[in-house]
Design a protein around this motif. Structure first.
Motif, PDB file in Angstrom:
ATOM      1  N   ILE A  37       0.912  -1.129   0.248  1.00  0.00           N
ATOM      2  CA  ILE A  37      -0.080   0.567  -0.097  1.00  0.00           C
ATOM      3  C   ILE A  37       1.022   1.220   0.350  1.00  0.00           C
ATOM      4  CG2 ILE A  37      -0.005  -0.326   2.549  1.00  0.00           C
ATOM      5  CD1 ILE A  37      -3.141   1.134   1.962  1.00  0.00           C
ATOM      6  N   VAL A  38       0.824   1.811  -0.588  1.00  0.00           N
ATOM      7  CA  VAL A  38       1.250   3.464  -0.923  1.00  0.00           C
ATOM      8  C   VAL A  38       0.378   4.167  -0.556  1.00  0.00           C
ATOM      9  CG1 VAL A  38       2.625   5.074  -2.882  1.00  0.00           C
ATOM     10  CG2 VAL A  38       2.938   2.331  -2.518  1.00  0.00           C
ATOM     11  N   ILE A  39       0.948   5.430   0.334  1.00  0.00           N
ATOM     12  CA  ILE A  39       0.112   6.094   0.550  1.00  0.00           C
ATOM     13  C   ILE A  39       0.213   8.120   0.804  1.00  0.00           C
ATOM     14  CG2 ILE A  39      -1.025   7.031   3.246  1.00  0.00           C
ATOM     15  CD1 ILE A  39      -0.770   4.128   4.083  1.00  0.00           C
ATOM     16  N   ASP A  40      -0.177   8.523   0.238  1.00  0.00           N
ATOM     17  CA  ASP A  40      -0.269   9.959  -0.238  1.00  0.00           C
ATOM     18  C   ASP A  40       0.127  10.782   1.602  1.00  0.00           C
ATOM     19  OD1 ASP A  40      -0.050  12.717   0.253  1.00  0.00           O
ATOM     20  OD2 ASP A  40      -0.787  12.367  -2.314  1.00  0.00           O
ATOM     21  N   ALA A  41       0.884  11.412   1.856  1.00  0.00           N
ATOM     22  CA  ALA A  41       0.978  10.928   3.598  1.00  0.00           C
ATOM     23  C   ALA A  41      -0.280  13.211   4.020  1.00  0.00           C
ATOM     24  CB  ALA A  41       2.402  11.398   4.254  1.00  0.00           C
ATOM     25  N   GLU A  42       0.002  13.641   3.051  1.00  0.00           N
ATOM     26  CA  GLU A  42      -0.675  14.918   2.590  1.00  0.00           C
ATOM     27  C   GLU A  42      -2.062  14.747   2.613  1.00  0.00           C
ATOM     28  OE1 GLU A  42      -0.826  19.523   0.651  1.00  0.00           O
ATOM     29  OE2 GLU A  42       0.339  17.611   0.034  1.00  0.00           O
ATOM     30  N   THR A  43      -2.185  13.351   2.211  1.00  0.00           N
ATOM     31  CA  THR A  43      -3.602  13.383   2.039  1.00  0.00           C
ATOM     32  C   THR A  43      -4.598  12.501   2.305  1.00  0.00           C
ATOM     33  OG1 THR A  43      -3.732  12.167  -0.193  1.00  0.00           O
ATOM     34  CG2 THR A  43      -3.956  14.939  -0.332  1.00  0.00           C
ATOM     35  N   GLY A  44      -3.909  10.992   2.255  1.00  0.00           N
ATOM     36  CA  GLY A  44      -4.386  10.448   3.074  1.00  0.00           C
ATOM     37  C   GLY A  44      -4.930   9.252   2.347  1.00  0.00           C
ATOM     38  N   GLU A  45      -4.854   9.562   0.858  1.00  0.00           N
ATOM     39  CA  GLU A  45      -4.840   8.867  -0.404  1.00  0.00           C
ATOM     40  C   GLU A  45      -3.985   7.533  -0.978  1.00  0.00           C
ATOM     41  OE1 GLU A  45      -6.547   9.003  -5.069  1.00  0.00           O
ATOM     42  OE2 GLU A  45      -5.387  11.210  -3.784  1.00  0.00           O
ATOM     43  N   SER A  55       1.120   1.864  -7.853  1.00  0.00           N
ATOM     44  CA  SER A  55       0.261   2.749  -6.966  1.00  0.00           C
ATOM     45  C   SER A  55       1.236   3.655  -6.950  1.00  0.00           C
ATOM     46  CB  SER A  55      -0.567   1.873  -5.563  1.00  0.00           C
ATOM     47  OG  SER A  55      -1.210   1.156  -5.968  1.00  0.00           O
ATOM     48  N   GLY A  56       2.593   4.407  -6.559  1.00  0.00           N
ATOM     49  CA  GLY A  56       2.713   4.733  -6.443  1.00  0.00           C
ATOM     50  C   GLY A  56       3.603   6.207  -7.434  1.00  0.00           C
ATOM     51  N   LEU A  57       3.056   5.363  -8.560  1.00  0.00           N
ATOM     52  CA  LEU A  57       3.274   6.372 -10.014  1.00  0.00           C
ATOM     53  C   LEU A  57       2.060   7.112 -10.052  1.00  0.00           C
ATOM     54  CD1 LEU A  57       5.287   4.403 -12.673  1.00  0.00           C
ATOM     55  CD2 LEU A  57       6.290   5.802 -11.933  1.00  0.00           C
ATOM     56  N   MET A  58       0.581   6.265  -9.889  1.00  0.00           N
ATOM     57  CA  MET A  58      -0.737   6.846  -9.494  1.00  0.00           C
ATOM     58  C   MET A  58      -0.547   8.115  -9.260  1.00  0.00           C
ATOM     59  SD  MET A  58      -4.235   6.388  -7.835  1.00  0.00           S
ATOM     60  CE  MET A  58      -3.269   4.764  -7.099  1.00  0.00           C
ATOM     61  N   LEU A  59      -0.065   7.633  -8.109  1.00  0.00           N
ATOM     62  CA  LEU A  59      -0.126   9.144  -6.689  1.00  0.00           C
ATOM     63  C   LEU A  59       0.546  10.067  -7.337  1.00  0.00           C
ATOM     64  CD1 LEU A  59      -0.424   7.187  -3.620  1.00  0.00           C
ATOM     65  CD2 LEU A  59      -2.519   7.969  -4.309  1.00  0.00           C
ATOM     66  N   LYS A  60       2.087   9.868  -7.438  1.00  0.00           N
ATOM     67  CA  LYS A  60       2.109  11.233  -8.326  1.00  0.00           C
ATOM     68  C   LYS A  60       2.308  12.023  -9.251  1.00  0.00           C
ATOM     69  CE  LYS A  60       6.540  11.300  -5.771  1.00  0.00           C
ATOM     70  NZ  LYS A  60       6.313  12.776  -5.065  1.00  0.00           N
ATOM     71  N   GLN A  61       1.445  10.377 -10.488  1.00  0.00           N
ATOM     72  CA  GLN A  61       0.716  12.060 -11.540  1.00  0.00           C
ATOM     73  C   GLN A  61      -0.493  12.477 -11.187  1.00  0.00           C
ATOM     74  OE1 GLN A  61      -1.569   8.888 -14.163  1.00  0.00           O
ATOM     75  NE2 GLN A  61      -0.218  10.175 -15.856  1.00  0.00           N
ATOM     76  N   LYS A  62      -0.956  12.024 -10.156  1.00  0.00           N
ATOM     77  CA  LYS A  62      -2.106  13.373  -9.537  1.00  0.00           C
ATOM     78  C   LYS A  62      -1.622  14.605  -8.612  1.00  0.00           C
ATOM     79  CE  LYS A  62      -6.049   9.713  -8.769  1.00  0.00           C
ATOM     80  NZ  LYS A  62      -6.803   8.879  -7.497  1.00  0.00           N
ATOM     81  N   ASN A  63      -0.392  13.989  -7.827  1.00  0.00           N
ATOM     82  CA  ASN A  63       0.535  14.771  -6.982  1.00  0.00           C
ATOM     83  C   ASN A  63       1.473  14.993  -7.164  1.00  0.00           C
ATOM     84  OD1 ASN A  63       1.242  16.838  -5.203  1.00  0.00           O
ATOM     85  ND2 ASN A  63       0.248  16.165  -3.923  1.00  0.00           N
ATOM     86  N   PRO A  64       2.049  15.453  -8.161  1.00  0.00           N
ATOM     87  CA  PRO A  64       3.829  15.277  -8.752  1.00  0.00           C
ATOM     88  C   PRO A  64       5.009  15.755  -7.082  1.00  0.00           C
ATOM     89  CG  PRO A  64       3.075  16.531 -10.218  1.00  0.00           C
ATOM     90  CD  PRO A  64       2.089  16.775  -9.060  1.00  0.00           C
ATOM     91  N   ASN A  65       4.317  16.367  -6.080  1.00  0.00           N
ATOM     92  CA  ASN A  65       5.139  16.992  -5.173  1.00  0.00           C
ATOM     93  C   ASN A  65       4.380  16.339  -3.799  1.00  0.00           C
ATOM     94  OD1 ASN A  65       5.704  18.731  -5.702  1.00  0.00           O
ATOM     95  ND2 ASN A  65       4.188  20.144  -5.563  1.00  0.00           N
ATOM     96  N   ALA A  66       3.710  15.054  -3.911  1.00  0.00           N
ATOM     97  CA  ALA A  66       3.110  13.821  -3.171  1.00  0.00           C
ATOM     98  C   ALA A  66       4.241  12.972  -2.249  1.00  0.00           C
ATOM     99  CB  ALA A  66       2.235  13.101  -3.366  1.00  0.00           C
ATOM    100  N   ARG A  67       4.395  13.159  -0.985  1.00  0.00           N
ATOM    101  CA  ARG A  67       5.237  12.342   0.549  1.00  0.00           C
ATOM    102  C   ARG A  67       4.384  11.235  -0.336  1.00  0.00           C
ATOM    103  NH1 ARG A  67       6.180  16.582  -2.018  1.00  0.00           N
ATOM    104  NH2 ARG A  67       7.632  18.670  -0.864  1.00  0.00           N
ATOM    105  N   LEU A  68       4.795  10.008  -0.808  1.00  0.00           N
ATOM    106  CA  LEU A  68       4.417   8.905  -0.350  1.00  0.00           C
ATOM    107  C   LEU A  68       5.422   8.163   0.499  1.00  0.00           C
ATOM    108  CD1 LEU A  68       3.846   8.459  -4.669  1.00  0.00           C
ATOM    109  CD2 LEU A  68       2.501   8.780  -2.512  1.00  0.00           C
TER     110      LEU A  68
END
Length: 90
Positions: A37-45, A55-68
């Motif tokens: 599981i990859v969690i965006d530490a800012e949004t909880g997504e 999952s990491g690539l998908m979350l980074k595509q949504k938010n390039p600055n995501a802290r995963l």
């Protein structure tokens, strides 16, 4: 969006809070055990897949600055490094 600067420990702490306060109940069952599981530490997504890469690539595509933060579902550790006890004893 302004970049947020967190230490590695802060990212881990925030992601674990999301996990413990709701995500765990949703994901710790059946076929998800052992998945990453990859969690965006800012949004909880979050996203779940076998390696965590998709999952990491998908979350980074949504938010390039995501802290995963990545962890294995149902386990205390995601990866293990080192020799097995059998090799040490031999």
């Amino acid at each position: 969006m302004q970049a947020i600067f967190w230490t590695v420990e802060e990212v881990a702490q925030r992601a674990r809070q999301f996990y413990e306060n709701g995500i765990r109940q949703e994901v710790e069952h059946g076929d998800n055990i052992g998945m990453m599981i990859v969690i965006d530490a800012e949004t909880g997504e979050y996203g779940i897949d076998k390696s965590g890469v998709e999952s990491g690539l998908m979350l980074k595509q949504k938010n390039p600055n995501a802290r995963l933060f990545t962890m294995r579902i149902g386990y205390d550790v995601a990866f293990s490094f080192g020799a097995s006890m059998e090799r040490i004893v031999e």
